[in-house]
Design a protein around this motif. Structure first.
Motif, short mmCIF file in Angstrom:
data_model
loop_
_atom_site.label_atom_id
_atom_site.label_comp_id
_atom_site.label_asym_id
_atom_site.label_seq_id
_atom_site.Cartn_x
_atom_site.Cartn_y
_atom_site.Cartn_z
N ASN A 131 0.89 -1.14 0.12
CA ASN A 131 -0.13 0.06 0.06
C ASN A 131 0.85 1.30 -0.05
OD1 ASN A 131 -2.37 -1.70 -0.12
ND2 ASN A 131 -2.70 -1.36 2.04
N ALA A 132 2.15 0.92 0.07
CA ALA A 132 3.03 2.15 -0.19
C ALA A 132 3.47 2.29 -1.39
CB ALA A 132 4.27 2.29 0.84
N ALA A 133 3.96 0.96 -2.10
CA ALA A 133 4.46 0.78 -3.58
C ALA A 133 3.29 1.28 -4.54
CB ALA A 133 4.65 -0.52 -3.53
N LEU A 134 2.12 0.97 -4.30
CA LEU A 134 0.98 1.24 -5.59
C LEU A 134 0.94 2.64 -5.63
CD1 LEU A 134 -1.44 -1.56 -4.63
CD2 LEU A 134 -0.20 -1.32 -6.52
N TYR A 152 -6.69 0.11 -6.22
CA TYR A 152 -5.78 1.29 -6.72
C TYR A 152 -5.39 1.84 -7.92
CZ TYR A 152 -3.68 2.05 -2.06
OH TYR A 152 -3.54 2.42 -0.63
N SER A 153 -6.37 1.06 -8.72
CA SER A 153 -6.75 1.78 -10.15
C SER A 153 -7.16 3.00 -10.24
CB SER A 153 -7.31 0.96 -11.18
OG SER A 153 -8.81 0.47 -10.55
N LEU A 154 -8.02 3.46 -9.03
CA LEU A 154 -8.66 4.72 -8.89
C LEU A 154 -7.39 5.98 -9.00
CD1 LEU A 154 -10.93 3.93 -5.86
CD2 LEU A 154 -11.79 5.10 -8.14
N LEU A 155 -6.05 5.55 -8.73
CA LEU A 155 -5.08 6.47 -8.84
C LEU A 155 -4.78 7.23 -10.26
CD1 LEU A 155 -2.39 5.25 -6.00
CD2 LEU A 155 -4.50 6.87 -5.70
N LEU A 156 -5.35 6.36 -11.25
CA LEU A 156 -5.23 6.67 -12.37
C LEU A 156 -6.18 8.08 -12.89
CD1 LEU A 156 -3.89 3.87 -12.67
CD2 LEU A 156 -4.84 3.71 -15.03
N LEU A 157 -7.04 8.12 -12.23
CA LEU A 157 -8.05 9.37 -12.04
C LEU A 157 -7.26 10.43 -11.85
CD1 LEU A 157 -11.12 7.92 -10.55
CD2 LEU A 157 -10.91 8.24 -13.17
#
Length: 424
Positions: free
Chosen positions: A30-33, A100-105
């Motif tokens: 959860n730090a790497a992503l 964590y695909s949400l971070l692409l937003l």
């Protein structure tokens, strides 16, 4: 990027062995992503060391970023990340398998782009809203539409804003940090989650050229015109992995050494472990734990950092089986995160769940069982319970466990566990 296996994979655990030895931690998932996503803001390649590249979530995030134009290369546990031509195409539907695909937003908003993101996934542990992500990105000026196909975002440039969360969200905080890094003006996140992973993300962004300040529950981002990147940073060790292996060893009456780790990452977890009767201390840059003493029942309430994270309550549930008396575990974040309790019941112990609470009576004889990993941590709880049960435990749906634990079978074997992975 993803391997295809024929047949069904299971973990087979034979209980009764005492676990003792030394374990080297992988980087924290959860730090790497978020670091991988944030590094793709950079114009020049940023090198991330100690990345847990064998984890399925990490593989998927790297895959979808590469396929949509980001310049990412993997060399052992080091990952080189740069902006490349992100985003230059549709997002692979496999993105729906990880949260964590949400971070692409946030990445698209920062880069004044648009994309259509399949609905995010992750563990099914109750109500995991992403409304705070969308609210925060909208306040920065992004246009967002939700359809049956997914989440569409477009941005012509972010403008700083004050954003207040009604509860502290880890990935939501990270998403806004990424989106606001290249923005006009200052963004302030109130009631942010400021756990260690957030602090580490801020350090990385600042090295890359951003201006981020974190304090208790407040994150301030002063927007800059561009992020150069071109730096090198190591992903923090997996504190969740550390707690899991400490519990695995000590609930069997064993002892463990974890080099290159600090109790600063798990202060409340360590406090509770000591209260239960486990000796935990730090010496010479390593953490040591011993489970030789009698273990006492406990009451656990999850809380945002610096409290005990909701992720760890299934791990402590397994530990409760070897504690004398009735322990209670109350989850104040994910109130429905107790699907795994039905699996723990199969071992024959006294365990019940209602509402947002589980009650476990320790000291009873446990028998190996056939169980299913309902989610990442629930699956790990099944392994730990199998370690102190008589006979054989067979765990199915282990892909859930492998989402968050790199080489868990071999690491437990190093400690002396009788565990193996089978394909049938």
């Amino acid at each position: 990027m993803t391997a295809t296996l024929t047949g069904t994979k299971t973990f087979v655990v034979t209980g009764g062995n005492q676990l003792t030895g030394t374990i080297k931690l992988s980087g924290a998932k959860n730090a790497a992503l978020p670091m991988i996503a944030a590094a793709c803001l950079g114009e020049e390649p940023t090198l991330l060391d100690n990345v847990p590249v064998e984890l399925r979530d990490v593989k998927i995030l790297i895959q979808i970023l590469q396929e949509s134009g980001a310049a990412i290369e993997v060399n052992g546990s080091t990952v080189s990340c740069a902006r490349g031509s992100f985003p230059n195409g549709s997002i692979n539907p496999i993105a729906s398998e990880i949260r964590y695909s949400l971070l692409l937003l946030g990445l698209a908003a920062a880069l004044q782009s648009e994309l259509l993101l399949p609905m995010p996934g992750g563990c099914k542990i109750g109500d995991r809203k992403y409304d705070l992500h969308l609210m925060g990105l909208s306040k920065l000026g992004a246009t967002i539409d939700e359809t049956e196909e997914g989440i569409h975002i477009s941005s012509k440039g972010s403008v700083g804003s004050e954003i207040e969360f009604y509860l502290p969200t880890t990935s939501g905080t990270e998403n806004i940090m990424i989106a606001a890094a290249i923005a006009e003006g200052t963004t302030t996140i109130l009631n942010a989650n400021t756990r260690p992973e957030i602090m580490e993300l801020a350090k990385l962004l600042n090295l890359m050229g951003a201006e981020v300040e974190c304090s208790n529950r407040i994150v301030q981002i002063k927007g800059v015109k561009s992020i150069r990147g071109g730096v090198r940073y190591a992903v923090m060790p997996g504190w969740d992995e550390a707690v899991t292996y400490i519990v695995a060893s000590t609930m069997t009456g064993g002892e463990i050494c974890i080099p290159d780790f600090s109790l600063d990452f798990i202060k409340e977890d360590a406090r509770l472990l000591k209260e239960i009767g486990i000796d935990v201390f730090e010496w010479g840059g390593a953490v040591y734990a011993s489970g030789k003493k009698e273990k006492r029942a406990f009451d656990l309430f999850t809380a945002p950092y610096p409290g005990i994270n909701s992720d760890m309550q299934p791990i402590f549930a397994a530990l409760a089986f070897v504690a004398n008396g009735k322990s209670t575990i109350t989850d104040l974040r994910f109130t429905e995160r107790f699907k795994y309790i039905d699996e723990l019941k199969k071992y024959g112990g006294s365990v019940h769940a209602f509402g947002n609470t589980a009650i476990i009576e320790g000291g009873r004889r446990l028998q190996g069982a056939e169980v299913k990993a309902t989610d990442l941590r629930g699956g790990a709880s099944c392994i730990l319970t199998g370690l102190v049960s008589e006979g054989v435990t067979i765990i199915s749906n282990v892909s859930q466990i492998e989402r968050g634990y790199e080489n868990i079978v071999s690491k437990l074997q190093q400690l002396g566990a009788n565990i193996e992975s089978r394909i049938s």
